[in-house]
Design a protein around this motif. Structure first.
Motif, PDB file in Angstrom:
ATOM      1  N   GLU B 120      32.270  -4.570  12.618  1.00  0.00           N
ATOM      2  CA  GLU B 120      31.221  -4.759  11.622  1.00  0.00           C
ATOM      3  C   GLU B 120      30.103  -3.757  11.816  1.00  0.00           C
ATOM      4  OE1 GLU B 120      30.544  -7.092   8.887  1.00  0.00           O
ATOM      5  OE2 GLU B 120      32.693  -6.745   9.072  1.00  0.00           O
ATOM      6  N   LEU B 121      29.473  -3.358  10.717  1.00  0.00           N
ATOM      7  CA  LEU B 121      28.327  -2.461  10.799  1.00  0.00           C
ATOM      8  C   LEU B 121      27.101  -3.232  11.254  1.00  0.00           C
ATOM      9  CD1 LEU B 121      28.659  -0.314   7.579  1.00  0.00           C
ATOM     10  CD2 LEU B 121      29.400   0.232   9.871  1.00  0.00           C
ATOM     11  N   ALA B 122      26.287  -2.577  12.066  1.00  0.00           N
ATOM     12  CA  ALA B 122      25.056  -3.207  12.518  1.00  0.00           C
ATOM     13  C   ALA B 122      24.061  -3.295  11.360  1.00  0.00           C
ATOM     14  CB  ALA B 122      24.445  -2.405  13.663  1.00  0.00           C
ATOM     15  N   THR B 123      23.248  -4.339  11.392  1.00  0.00           N
ATOM     16  CA  THR B 123      22.153  -4.383  10.412  1.00  0.00           C
ATOM     17  C   THR B 123      21.043  -3.479  10.925  1.00  0.00           C
ATOM     18  OG1 THR B 123      21.417  -6.369  11.557  1.00  0.00           O
ATOM     19  CG2 THR B 123      22.604  -6.669   9.494  1.00  0.00           C
ATOM     20  N   LEU B 124      20.584  -2.597  10.043  1.00  0.00           N
ATOM     21  CA  LEU B 124      19.664  -1.557  10.472  1.00  0.00           C
ATOM     22  C   LEU B 124      18.227  -1.997  10.289  1.00  0.00           C
ATOM     23  CD1 LEU B 124      21.466   1.473   8.863  1.00  0.00           C
ATOM     24  CD2 LEU B 124      21.642   0.645  11.189  1.00  0.00           C
ATOM     25  N   THR B 125      17.371  -1.469  11.172  1.00  0.00           N
ATOM     26  CA  THR B 125      15.942  -1.671  10.969  1.00  0.00           C
ATOM     27  C   THR B 125      15.481  -0.803   9.799  1.00  0.00           C
ATOM     28  OG1 THR B 125      15.565   0.021  12.639  1.00  0.00           O
ATOM     29  CG2 THR B 125      15.464  -2.254  13.368  1.00  0.00           C
ATOM     30  N   ALA B 126      14.291  -1.116   9.279  1.00  0.00           N
ATOM     31  CA  ALA B 126      13.825  -0.441   8.060  1.00  0.00           C
ATOM     32  C   ALA B 126      13.595   1.045   8.290  1.00  0.00           C
ATOM     33  CB  ALA B 126      12.537  -1.092   7.567  1.00  0.00           C
ATOM     34  N   ASP B 127      13.255   1.435   9.551  1.00  0.00           N
ATOM     35  CA  ASP B 127      12.913   2.840   9.778  1.00  0.00           C
ATOM     36  C   ASP B 127      14.069   3.606  10.416  1.00  0.00           C
ATOM     37  OD1 ASP B 127      12.902   1.676  12.230  1.00  0.00           O
ATOM     38  OD2 ASP B 127      11.045   2.601  12.928  1.00  0.00           O
ATOM     39  N   PHE B 128      15.306   3.099  10.306  1.00  0.00           N
ATOM     40  CA  PHE B 128      16.456   3.763  10.929  1.00  0.00           C
ATOM     41  C   PHE B 128      16.656   5.139  10.304  1.00  0.00           C
ATOM     42  CE2 PHE B 128      20.951   4.710  11.445  1.00  0.00           C
ATOM     43  CZ  PHE B 128      21.144   4.424  12.784  1.00  0.00           C
ATOM     44  N   GLY B 129      16.724   6.173  11.170  1.00  0.00           N
ATOM     45  CA  GLY B 129      17.010   7.519  10.685  1.00  0.00           C
ATOM     46  C   GLY B 129      15.823   8.275  10.152  1.00  0.00           C
ATOM     47  N   THR B 130      14.634   7.660  10.172  1.00  0.00           N
ATOM     48  CA  THR B 130      13.455   8.379   9.682  1.00  0.00           C
ATOM     49  C   THR B 130      12.916   9.299  10.773  1.00  0.00           C
ATOM     50  OG1 THR B 130      12.049   6.592  10.410  1.00  0.00           O
ATOM     51  CG2 THR B 130      12.808   6.509   8.140  1.00  0.00           C
ATOM     52  N   VAL B 131      12.007  10.180  10.379  1.00  0.00           N
ATOM     53  CA  VAL B 131      11.435  11.130  11.340  1.00  0.00           C
ATOM     54  C   VAL B 131      10.738  10.380  12.465  1.00  0.00           C
ATOM     55  CG1 VAL B 131       9.851  13.062  11.595  1.00  0.00           C
ATOM     56  CG2 VAL B 131      11.120  12.795   9.480  1.00  0.00           C
ATOM     57  N   LYS B 132      10.026   9.312  12.105  1.00  0.00           N
ATOM     58  CA  LYS B 132       9.260   8.566  13.109  1.00  0.00           C
ATOM     59  C   LYS B 132      10.175   7.944  14.162  1.00  0.00           C
ATOM     60  CE  LYS B 132       5.784   4.915  13.320  1.00  0.00           C
ATOM     61  NZ  LYS B 132       5.165   3.845  12.546  1.00  0.00           N
ATOM     62  N   ALA B 133      11.241   7.270  13.693  1.00  0.00           N
ATOM     63  CA  ALA B 133      12.112   6.564  14.631  1.00  0.00           C
ATOM     64  C   ALA B 133      12.878   7.549  15.510  1.00  0.00           C
ATOM     65  CB  ALA B 133      13.073   5.665  13.856  1.00  0.00           C
ATOM     66  N   VAL B 134      13.472   8.609  14.891  1.00  0.00           N
ATOM     67  CA  VAL B 134      14.229   9.584  15.681  1.00  0.00           C
ATOM     68  C   VAL B 134      13.295  10.332  16.628  1.00  0.00           C
ATOM     69  CG1 VAL B 134      15.720  11.600  15.559  1.00  0.00           C
ATOM     70  CG2 VAL B 134      15.953   9.806  13.875  1.00  0.00           C
ATOM     71  N   GLY B 135      12.082  10.643  16.165  1.00  0.00           N
ATOM     72  CA  GLY B 135      11.124  11.329  17.020  1.00  0.00           C
ATOM     73  C   GLY B 135      10.747  10.491  18.226  1.00  0.00           C
ATOM     74  N   ARG B 136      10.622   9.179  18.022  1.00  0.00           N
ATOM     75  CA  ARG B 136      10.279   8.313  19.157  1.00  0.00           C
ATOM     76  C   ARG B 136      11.392   8.338  20.202  1.00  0.00           C
ATOM     77  NH1 ARG B 136       9.602   3.418  16.744  1.00  0.00           N
ATOM     78  NH2 ARG B 136       7.466   3.845  16.136  1.00  0.00           N
ATOM     79  N   VAL B 137      12.652   8.299  19.729  1.00  0.00           N
ATOM     80  CA  VAL B 137      13.776   8.357  20.681  1.00  0.00           C
ATOM     81  C   VAL B 137      13.794   9.704  21.397  1.00  0.00           C
ATOM     82  CG1 VAL B 137      16.280   8.328  20.866  1.00  0.00           C
ATOM     83  CG2 VAL B 137      15.136   6.710  19.387  1.00  0.00           C
TER      84      VAL B 137
END
Lengths: 99, 168
Positions: B120-137
């Motif tokens: 099953e696909l995971a349920t994603l958070t609202a900011d998944f894949g955005t600049v902010k979220a990827v930048g934080r990682v």
């Protein structure tokens, strides 16, 4: 939509890139095939990132893009150097390290 | 079985992607191959958007279709290869062995895909894949690789100049 579709697409893309690397003799097209293979790897990372909801896959894809840019710059410089010294970019004709 | 919008969009991007990727390896002229590769990168960016990887899709167009392919086209123009470089066909035996290798590899990949725990696909958070979220990682979990990447790019710049320049 199941993630297998994306994995299959990545496998096909990687196969096309590998076929180019194995059969083409023009060094430039060879490098373009390598870029295709790198993109297939990226697609796999992003597909699994989508399935698990983990952003680490996106970070790895970011690094792969950076490495691919560096590889293209250095690889094209090598192609220019080979063309300057031998006048050919056919990889079959470049088989000795020194002249 | 109803067809969702995601499936339609997937095939709209996937079929031209495979077609242009094949175009890269069948075209004899490097310019045609480069143009096919640019188109392939654009379609692949569409696939990335389907996977909710908006930042990577954006970088794909910016870095690959923009910077890397312009570099390729500059080198193609710089070398100014004549037509005699186009007529040489690869040897038939090489093509057969290459095709055999590709078939074997795709078979291995197929078994790997069959065994992969996709589920099953995971349920994603609202900011998944955005600049902010990827930048934080990137700036927390992957800080050291991120800094090493800057070093790698510096080495690549210096290396490209040293290798390609006739006299320094």
């Amino acid at each position: 939509m199941p993630v297998e579709y994306y994995l299959w697409l990545a496998a096909i893309l990687f196969g096309i890139g590998l076929l180019g690397v194995l059969t083409k003799r023009n060094a430039l097209i060879l490098m373009m095939s390598v870029e295709l293979m790198l993109n297939a790897a990226n697609l796999t990372f992003l597909a699994f990132a989508r399935r698990s909801g983990d952003l680490a896959g996106h970070a790895i894809a970011f690094f792969v893009i950076a490495v691919a840019a560096a590889e293209a710059a250095v690889g094209l410089a090598v192609v220019i150097a080979i063309y300057r010294s031998r006048g050919a970019i056919n990889v079959d004709e470049v088989r000795v390290l020194s002249e | 079985m109803s067809v969702t919008a995601e499936q339609v969009t997937f095939w709209v991007f996937a079929i031209p992607l495979v077609a242009t990727a094949i175009g890269v390896i069948v075209s004899r002229s490097p310019v045609y191959a480069a143009m096919n590769l640019v188109a392939a990168f654009f379609f692949l960016a569409g696939i990335y958007v389907l996977l909710v990887a908006h930042l990577i899709a954006f970088m794909q167009i910016l870095v690959y279709a923009g910077a890397v392919m312009v570099l390729f086209l500059f080198v193609i123009m710089l070398l100014s290869l004549g037509d005699e470089h186009l007529i040489k066909e690869p040897r038939r035996a090489m093509q057969l062995i290459g095709a055999l290798g590709v078939v074997l590899l795709v078979a291995v990949l197929a078994s790997a895909i069959a065994q992969a725990r996709t589920g099953e696909l995971a349920t994603l958070t609202a900011d998944f894949g955005t600049v902010k979220a990827v930048g934080r990682v990137l700036y927390t979990q992957f800080l050291l690789p991120f800094e090493v990447t800057s070093l790698l790019l510096l080495v690549a710049i210096v290396g490209a100049v040293v290798v390609a320049k006739e006299r320094i």
